[in-house]
Design a protein around this motif. Sequence first.
Motif, PDB file in Angstrom:
ATOM      1  N   UNK A 120      42.979  75.376  73.434  1.00  0.00           N
ATOM      2  CA  UNK A 120      43.908  74.698  72.462  1.00  0.00           C
ATOM      3  C   UNK A 120      42.901  73.597  72.467  1.00  0.00           C
ATOM      4  N   UNK A 121      43.236  73.139  71.323  1.00  0.00           N
ATOM      5  CA  UNK A 121      42.290  71.829  70.646  1.00  0.00           C
ATOM      6  C   UNK A 121      42.697  70.793  71.438  1.00  0.00           C
ATOM      7  N   UNK A 122      44.051  71.101  71.713  1.00  0.00           N
ATOM      8  CA  UNK A 122      44.651  69.306  72.032  1.00  0.00           C
ATOM      9  C   UNK A 122      46.054  70.257  72.698  1.00  0.00           C
ATOM     10  N   UNK A 123      46.187  69.295  73.911  1.00  0.00           N
ATOM     11  CA  UNK A 123      47.031  69.309  74.829  1.00  0.00           C
ATOM     12  C   UNK A 123      48.529  68.586  74.370  1.00  0.00           C
ATOM     13  N   UNK A 124      48.025  68.145  73.399  1.00  0.00           N
ATOM     14  CA  UNK A 124      49.615  67.525  72.458  1.00  0.00           C
ATOM     15  C   UNK A 124      50.396  69.071  72.088  1.00  0.00           C
TER      16      UNK A 124
ATOM     17  N   UNK B 269      40.520  79.706  80.922  1.00  0.00           N
ATOM     18  CA  UNK B 269      39.000  78.861  80.251  1.00  0.00           C
ATOM     19  C   UNK B 269      37.877  80.317  80.433  1.00  0.00           C
ATOM     20  N   UNK B 270      37.564  80.961  79.678  1.00  0.00           N
ATOM     21  CA  UNK B 270      36.511  81.970  79.383  1.00  0.00           C
ATOM     22  C   UNK B 270      35.444  81.599  80.828  1.00  0.00           C
ATOM     23  N   UNK B 271      35.051  80.454  80.486  1.00  0.00           N
ATOM     24  CA  UNK B 271      34.256  80.287  81.169  1.00  0.00           C
ATOM     25  C   UNK B 271      33.531  78.697  81.421  1.00  0.00           C
ATOM     26  N   UNK B 272      32.750  78.518  82.510  1.00  0.00           N
ATOM     27  CA  UNK B 272      32.479  77.461  83.135  1.00  0.00           C
ATOM     28  C   UNK B 272      32.751  75.875  81.896  1.00  0.00           C
ATOM     29  N   UNK B 273      32.257  76.442  80.013  1.00  0.00           N
ATOM     30  CA  UNK B 273      31.699  75.665  79.472  1.00  0.00           C
ATOM     31  C   UNK B 273      32.811  75.564  78.597  1.00  0.00           C
ATOM     32  N   UNK B 274      34.129  76.489  78.141  1.00  0.00           N
ATOM     33  CA  UNK B 274      35.132  76.368  78.328  1.00  0.00           C
ATOM     34  C   UNK B 274      35.682  75.697  79.268  1.00  0.00           C
ATOM     35  N   UNK B 275      35.661  75.987  80.500  1.00  0.00           N
ATOM     36  CA  UNK B 275      36.956  74.971  81.560  1.00  0.00           C
ATOM     37  C   UNK B 275      36.521  73.546  81.490  1.00  0.00           C
ATOM     38  N   UNK B 276      35.134  73.363  81.539  1.00  0.00           N
ATOM     39  CA  UNK B 276      35.263  72.068  80.781  1.00  0.00           C
ATOM     40  C   UNK B 276      35.486  71.713  79.858  1.00  0.00           C
ATOM     41  N   UNK B 277      35.635  72.087  79.177  1.00  0.00           N
ATOM     42  CA  UNK B 277      36.390  71.325  77.760  1.00  0.00           C
ATOM     43  C   UNK B 277      37.441  71.435  77.801  1.00  0.00           C
ATOM     44  N   UNK B 278      38.027  72.717  78.321  1.00  0.00           N
ATOM     45  CA  UNK B 278      39.286  71.903  78.849  1.00  0.00           C
ATOM     46  C   UNK B 278      40.139  70.470  79.327  1.00  0.00           C
ATOM     47  N   UNK B 279      39.085  70.750  80.407  1.00  0.00           N
ATOM     48  CA  UNK B 279      39.548  69.792  81.953  1.00  0.00           C
ATOM     49  C   UNK B 279      38.950  68.316  81.145  1.00  0.00           C
TER      50      UNK B 279
ATOM     51  N   UNK C 286      39.100  67.219  78.091  1.00  0.00           N
ATOM     52  CA  UNK C 286      40.313  67.361  77.180  1.00  0.00           C
ATOM     53  C   UNK C 286      41.792  66.583  77.945  1.00  0.00           C
ATOM     54  N   UNK C 287      41.718  68.128  79.196  1.00  0.00           N
ATOM     55  CA  UNK C 287      42.944  67.072  79.812  1.00  0.00           C
ATOM     56  C   UNK C 287      42.638  65.518  80.419  1.00  0.00           C
ATOM     57  N   UNK C 288      41.157  65.727  80.770  1.00  0.00           N
ATOM     58  CA  UNK C 288      41.119  63.804  81.105  1.00  0.00           C
ATOM     59  C   UNK C 288      41.723  62.856  80.111  1.00  0.00           C
TER      60      UNK C 288
ATOM     61  N   UNK D  58      44.683  60.126  79.951  1.00  0.00           N
ATOM     62  CA  UNK D  58      44.101  58.672  80.117  1.00  0.00           C
ATOM     63  C   UNK D  58      44.605  58.177  78.915  1.00  0.00           C
ATOM     64  N   UNK D  59      44.904  58.753  78.168  1.00  0.00           N
ATOM     65  CA  UNK D  59      45.630  58.152  76.281  1.00  0.00           C
ATOM     66  C   UNK D  59      47.220  58.112  76.854  1.00  0.00           C
TER      67      UNK D  59
END
Length: 118
Positions: A6-10, A33-43, A45-47, A51-52
């Motif tokens: 997902x590009x946006x959790x909203x 997540x398909x790999x660590x980079x994807x997991x970081x990107x997802x995390x 976005x979630x953060x 925060x928003x």
Amino acid sequence: MEAPSTDDLSATPQLPMDGAEWVELFVREMTSASNMDDARARASRAWKFWRSLSENMMLKEQVQALIQENAILKRAVSIQHERQKEFGDRNQELQHLKQLVSQYQEQLRALEVELANS
């Protein structure tokens, strides 16, 4: 087969309401997540989304407090306006009474002069 990223959790159909639902959403995102980079990107976005959302909730609380304060101030201004009006009315009445006293004093003097001349 991996779940689409997902590009946006909203875009989530229903936003989590409590901590447990947020944890479930985060776990789903991480397991998708398909790999660590994807997991970081997802995390990340979630953060950012969390925060928003937190900032928006804080701003909403501040706006509610300001609305309450505004209502109190409006009431105070209304009360002050009424008091000012009452003061103005009483001041006019006082001026009228002073004028009457002055007229009565003049009439009294005139009667005293008349009485002294008789």
